[in-house]
Design an enzyme around this catalytic site. Structure first.
Site, PDB file in Angstrom:
ATOM      1  N   ARG A  50      50.493  -9.950  10.168  1.00 46.84           N
ATOM      2  CA  ARG A  50      50.005 -10.732   8.971  1.00 46.84           C
ATOM      3  C   ARG A  50      50.171  -9.948   7.595  1.00 46.84           C
ATOM      4  O   ARG A  50      49.396  -8.938   7.601  1.00 46.84           O
ATOM      5  CB  ARG A  50      48.561 -11.247   9.197  1.00 46.84           C
ATOM      6  CG  ARG A  50      48.144 -12.581   8.112  1.00 46.84           C
ATOM      7  CD  ARG A  50      46.668 -12.902   8.756  1.00 46.84           C
ATOM      8  NE  ARG A  50      47.040 -13.555  10.108  1.00 46.84           N
ATOM      9  CZ  ARG A  50      47.439 -14.881  10.529  1.00 46.84           C
ATOM     10  NH1 ARG A  50      47.746 -15.249   9.670  1.00 46.84           N
ATOM     11  NH2 ARG A  50      47.325 -14.941  11.926  1.00 46.84           N
TER      12      ARG A  50
ATOM     13  N   THR B 198      49.806 -12.900   1.510  1.00 45.62           N
ATOM     14  CA  THR B 198      50.122 -14.095   1.636  1.00 45.62           C
ATOM     15  C   THR B 198      49.322 -14.710   2.987  1.00 45.62           C
ATOM     16  O   THR B 198      49.276 -15.758   3.173  1.00 45.62           O
ATOM     17  CB  THR B 198      51.564 -14.525   1.902  1.00 45.62           C
ATOM     18  OG1 THR B 198      51.878 -13.871   3.187  1.00 45.62           O
ATOM     19  CG2 THR B 198      52.404 -14.095   0.698  1.00 45.62           C
TER      20      THR B 198
ATOM     21  N   ASP C  43      38.328  -8.796  21.351  1.00 50.82           N
ATOM     22  CA  ASP C  43      39.723  -8.419  20.882  1.00 50.82           C
ATOM     23  C   ASP C  43      40.631  -8.249  22.248  1.00 50.82           C
ATOM     24  O   ASP C  43      40.390  -7.219  22.808  1.00 50.82           O
ATOM     25  CB  ASP C  43      39.919  -7.446  20.038  1.00 50.82           C
ATOM     26  CG  ASP C  43      41.553  -7.151  19.306  1.00 50.82           C
ATOM     27  OD1 ASP C  43      42.567  -6.831  20.221  1.00 50.82           O
ATOM     28  OD2 ASP C  43      41.471  -7.431  18.358  1.00 50.82           O
TER      29      ASP C  43
ATOM     30  N   ASP D 276      42.654  -4.614  22.031  1.00 51.42           N
ATOM     31  CA  ASP D 276      41.659  -3.438  22.073  1.00 51.42           C
ATOM     32  C   ASP D 276      41.072  -3.316  23.473  1.00 51.42           C
ATOM     33  O   ASP D 276      40.949  -2.134  23.994  1.00 51.42           O
ATOM     34  CB  ASP D 276      40.515  -3.626  21.069  1.00 51.42           C
ATOM     35  CG  ASP D 276      41.031  -3.629  19.849  1.00 51.42           C
ATOM     36  OD1 ASP D 276      42.233  -2.857  19.647  1.00 51.42           O
ATOM     37  OD2 ASP D 276      40.320  -3.992  18.924  1.00 51.42           O
TER      38      ASP D 276
END
Length: 209
Positions: free
Chosen positions: A104, A108, A200, A203
């Protein structure tokens, strides 16, 4: 509009409940993700076309069904999608595997492709895109867009857990892509995590934080 299939099979739900437990370690988490992926793809591929072929058994010749049509391609979204590959390959060992990686942009917030390697004949295959978590839907939708830009059109998305927000986004941006999930959870929290979710997935899969 694409269809959304939520699997309610008792074995899938039982294994998913163990994965949700914060005390479940990496080894068991990986094994369960592989097992659930195998159970899910059994149903994901239920509508694959078959054709009659001649087979000679030890008793006689007969006509029986074998897969027809497009071969399968598996496209995990890095990195957590890797944990779903082996379970599917156990059932479809002749499938070819591609990989797509996204990050990401910090300014933006848009997904940016940093790696994409697809089978040479990907446009002629039924592609199964893999990612354990469908949260906002941004990464999955972007991955599907990047795959389509390479000429592919027969795409299915398989997730372990999804939030309604993710489902809505993928269906809005890719109404031709069917979505298969083991659980449709309640919502996203303020940090973009699925609630109740399982944390997550990457993870927990690889033992990182």
């Amino acid at each position: 509009m694409s269809k959304v299939v939520v699997f309610d099979h008792p074995l899938i739900q039982h294994k998913l409940s163990i994965m949700r437990d914060k005390n479940t370690g990496c080894k068991e988490f990986r094994e369960l993700l592989e097992e659930i992926s195998m159970l899910m793809v059994y149903e994901v591929t239920r509508d694959l076309p078959v054709e009659k072929v001649d087979v000679e058994t030890p008793i006689c010749r007969t006509k029986t069904n074998m897969l027809a049509g497009k071969p399968i391609g598996i496209i995990p979204i890095l990195r957590a999608g890797l944990g779903m590959v082996d379970g599917i390959m156990n059932l479809i060992p002749n499938a070819k595997v591609g990989h797509i990686g996204l990050y990401r942009d910090p300014e933006t917030l848009n997904p940016v492709e940093y790696y994409c390697k697809l089978p040479e004949d990907a446009e002629h295959r039924e592609l199964i895109v893999l990612d354990p978590m469908l949260a906002t839907g941004g990464s999955a939708s972007a991955a599907i867009t990047f795959i389509k830009q390479r000429g592919c059109s027969n795409i299915r998305l398989v997730n372990l857990i999804a939030a309604p927000e993710g489902i809505e986004r993928v269906r809005a941006e890719h109404p031709d892509v069917d979505i298969y999930v083991a659980a449709l959870d309640e919502k996203l929290n303020e940090h973009g995590y699925i609630v109740p979710g399982l944390g997550d997935a990457g993870d927990r899969l690889f033992g990182t934080k």
